[in-house]
Scaffold this active site. Structure first.
Site, short mmCIF file in Angstrom:
data_model
loop_
_atom_site.label_atom_id
_atom_site.label_comp_id
_atom_site.label_asym_id
_atom_site.label_seq_id
_atom_site.Cartn_x
_atom_site.Cartn_y
_atom_site.Cartn_z
N GLU A 159 -29.38 12.84 40.02
CA GLU A 159 -30.39 12.71 39.13
C GLU A 159 -29.93 12.14 37.88
O GLU A 159 -29.50 12.71 36.95
CB GLU A 159 -31.25 14.03 38.83
CG GLU A 159 -32.49 13.84 38.14
CD GLU A 159 -32.44 13.69 36.81
OE1 GLU A 159 -32.32 12.40 36.17
OE2 GLU A 159 -32.23 14.51 35.87
N GLU A 168 -30.10 5.42 31.55
CA GLU A 168 -28.76 6.51 31.79
C GLU A 168 -27.62 5.91 32.51
O GLU A 168 -26.77 6.28 32.86
CB GLU A 168 -29.15 7.67 32.10
CG GLU A 168 -29.95 8.52 30.94
CD GLU A 168 -30.31 10.18 31.40
OE1 GLU A 168 -29.71 10.26 32.37
OE2 GLU A 168 -30.84 10.58 30.63
#
Length: 705
Positions: A159, A168
């Site tokens: 994740e 990210e």
């Protein structure tokens, strides 16, 4: 206080302390504060708190289901199930894999304190013989006899997503894993992702991005410079809880469109840069202002487990719930709440008119980390290149979106202008003490003789210079760059402030205005003349989850993570944080209460140290998880501007908050079910000399004295 990166060290016997340079936003004075020698460490640990993500039961369960299916599939095909968990955090997904019967599990976590905590959690839950934790980034991992993994994994679970999905570094993480850490035909969880875009018309949304002219009584007091009108805005994503955005405040012009699809298993190329053009027929006439964006994840290779971040009106479960008779408000309460994955607004570089009979081209772009869009009012065969938008006018860099929205708040502006109108004459020489105050400039059009404006921030000053030149005010406006150069007392006869300062985070920190005006005699007229600090006891529907301990999560004990975060938070965090409360539903458990009234016509130096203790009756049963705080600015004896509720607070009812300010929030560590037999003990202290403000709140029984 605002911390800078400059530090000095000093030894105290056996302990080492660290001195951190801080700007006190109330006094404007830079001081050195003594902190624990590991202050930076604790601050970084506290910021890594992702409790709201782990409180996301749907997320957890869908990862769990996908892992179970993947492991069973590998076993059914006669293979081992060798799992790699990238960015394991608490180790939750690795422990899920262990419980599902994985043959081997390798977890990696680069952040040292969290990695150590994960090892402890894995041991405490009895999985230390099944899970190997590697303390490094996945991109630094090696495979082989002496490597971090003896052989490649055939199941990846990770994740690494944010509001933009790819912000990210998800693309590079999956790329590296596919090429270096996974076997061919590995199962990747999640399997695919889809980014959705919805084109909307909304003047409310525009108010967060485009500065509008200052108007009063059908008269334009301040025009907008052409450079500001043409600016494409800030590049930073505007993340927002779109479900809480009033459905009446926007009009969808295009149906929600899947615009980017990512296959994380490598079955199709995972591009670092891409552009996509969709030819779409509008569903309504209007002017396209912005794009609403969200994404969803197909967790498994059979596409049976879908995790959606859509707002309530577009959520996959919404249609079914509507058919069952649920209203949109009820649906908003039923779909999963997430603060770690919100929705986003992207502002179109050019406002574009669309009609239902003309097909348009919706174009999306992404690089490794970011998304941007444009809309062309015709079908195009070749997708044009378009650079990621950047601010060229300084406004979007100098001020946050909340402040830009505040500048456009007509009701608020009318109150300030009405107060100014009462005071301004042809002899008025005004000193404006607020960052980026367009209302201060508007005072010239109300008849003021001259305006001095204090602008110590370079970007804010540059923005104001643009407005001054565009409105032909150079002869009547003088910018002051330093508080040491403020005009003398006999030069001015009115001091005005909104008040707003870039360095202020919570509303009462704008009392910096009071410290500035205290340099002058109380005989000089001023606006505002007072400030009241207010509070209300609340039950947040969801916001408390960002700080609430995890304890047992999906049958795994994560209390060690709670202890790690809480210890660091105690050492580095303020007990009060700023939040845009209009995005977070809350029910009032008390009436609003006054914490302290400040008379700004007197000098702050005349105040002694203040220590106030009040008790507040709880009038509604509920789960007391916070206290909301705001200020009211009293412009004169008749006009007040609030940074808090926009309607009267009624215990038991949802509070409606001002969308153009952030309120202060105290979240209780220990959440209490309260009744009318409880009270709130409110403690407040203020040391004017140092600008130190402290709050403490406790829930007590009426029997306790």
């Amino acid at each position: 206080m605002i911390k800078t990166s400059f530090t000095r060290f000093i030894s105290h016997s056996r302990n080492m302390s660290i001195f951190i340079q801080c700007l006190n936003p109330l006094t404007g004075i830079i001081t050195w504060e003594e902190k624990d020698e590991n202050y930076d460490y604790h601050q970084e640990v506290a910021r890594s708190a992702f409790a709201d993500m782990l409180h996301d039961h749907e997320r957890n369960q869908k990862y769990y289901a996908a892992l179970k299916t993947a492991i069973e599939r590998k076993h059914q095909s006669g293979e081992e199930a060798n799992v790699l968990d990238i960015g394991t955090g608490t180790g939750l997904l690795s422990m899920m894999a262990a419980k599902c019967g994985a043959d081997s599990i390798t977890a990696c976590e680069a952040f040292t304190p969290v990695a150590k905590c994960a090892i402890r959690i894995i041991q405490e839950n009895g999985f230390d013989d099944k899970i190997k934790l590697i303390h490094k980034r996945s991109t630094k991992m090696t495979v082989g006899k002496n490597g971090d993994m003896i052989k490649r994994a055939n199941i990846l679970v990770t994740e690494v997503f944010d509001t933009e999905l790819i912000g990210e570094g998800a693309i590079s993480t999956f790329h590296h894993a596919l090429e270096n850490l996974l076997e061919e035909n590995s199962i990747v969880i999640p399997h695919t992702a889809t980014i959705w875009a919805q084109v909307v018309e909304s003047s409310t949304v525009c108010a967060w991005n485009t500065v509008h002219p200052i108007q009063y009584k059908n008269k334009c007091l301040l025009n907008i410079p052409q450079s500001v009108k043409c600016c494409s805005g800030a590049a930073a994503v505007h993340d927002i809880q779109l479900t809480q955005f009033p459905h009446t405040a926007f009009k969808p012009l295009l149906p929600a469109q899947p615009i980017f699809r990512f296959n994380f298993s490598g079955k199709t190329p995972l591009l670092y840069d891409d552009k996509v053009c969709l030819h779409v027929k509008p569903i309504a006439n209007g002017t396209a202002h912005a794009i609403f964006m969200w994404w969803d994840l197909n967790m498994d290779i059979d596409n049976k487990v879908l995790l959606s971040c859509a707002p309530a009106w577009e959520h996959p479960d919404a249609k079914k719930l509507q058919d069952e008779g649920f209203s949109l408000t009820e649906i908003a309460d039923l779909i999963p709440w997430r603060d770690h994955w919100m929705q986003a607004i992207y502002y179109l570089p050019v406002e574009t008119p669309v009609t239902t009979n003309n097909e348009v081209s919706l174009i999306g772009y992404h690089d490794e980390y970011s998304l941007w869009f444009q809309l062309i009012n015709k079908s195009v065969n070749e997708i044009p290149n378009c650079e990621r938008p950047i601010c060229s006018c300084s406004i979007h860099v100098a001020y946050c979106r909340t402040r830009i929205g505040q500048l456009n708040d007509q009701k608020r502006n009318d109150k300030y202008i009405k107060a100014l109108e009462k005071k301004i004459t042809s002899d008025t020489v005004c000193l404006c003490l607020s960052d980026g105050s367009l209302l201060g400039l508007a005072a010239i059009k109300l008849g003021a003789k001259k305006i001095f404006i204090l602008e110590t921030n370079f970007l804010s000053r540059k923005s104001m210079e643009t407005f001054i030149q565009a409105n032909g005010l150079t002869e009547k406006v003088e910018i002051i760059r330093s508080i040491n150069d403020l005009p003398s007392e006999n030069t001015i006869n009115l001091i005005f402030g909104e008040p707003y300062f870039i360095t202020s985070i919570v509303p009462w920190e704008n009392l910096y205005f009071w410290y500035l005006i205290s340099r002058y005699s109380s005989n000089i007229q001023r606006i505002p003349i007072g400030m009241t600090l207010m509070g209300v006891v609340v039950e947040f529907k969801d916001l408390h989850k960002i700080r609430a301990p995890l304890g047992i999560c999906e049958d795994f004990d994560l209390s060690s993570f709670d202890k790690l975060i809480q210890m660091s938070s105690d050492k580095s965090d303020s007990p009060i944080e700023a939040q845009p409360l209009w995005e977070y539903p809350a029910k009032a458990l008390s009436l609003p209460f006054v914490i302290k009234e400040f008379d700004l016509t007197n000098s702050v130096t005349e105040y002694e140290n203040i220590n106030i203790s009040n008790t507040v009756p709880i009038l509604e049963n509920g789960m007391c998880n916070g206290v909301a705080l705001w200020v009211n600015w009293h412009l004169d004896s008749e006009i007040t501007v609030s940074t808090g509720p926009t309607a009267e607070i009624q215990p038991g009812k949802r509070i409606s908050w001002d969308p153009f300010t952030r309120q202060g929030v105290h979240l209780f560590r220990d959440i209490t079910n309260v009744t009318q037999q409880n009270i709130l003990l409110s403690l407040f202290s203020f040391i004017p000399q140092h600008g130190n403000v402290k709050f403490d709140f406790q829930i007590l029984s009426k029997n306790v004295k």
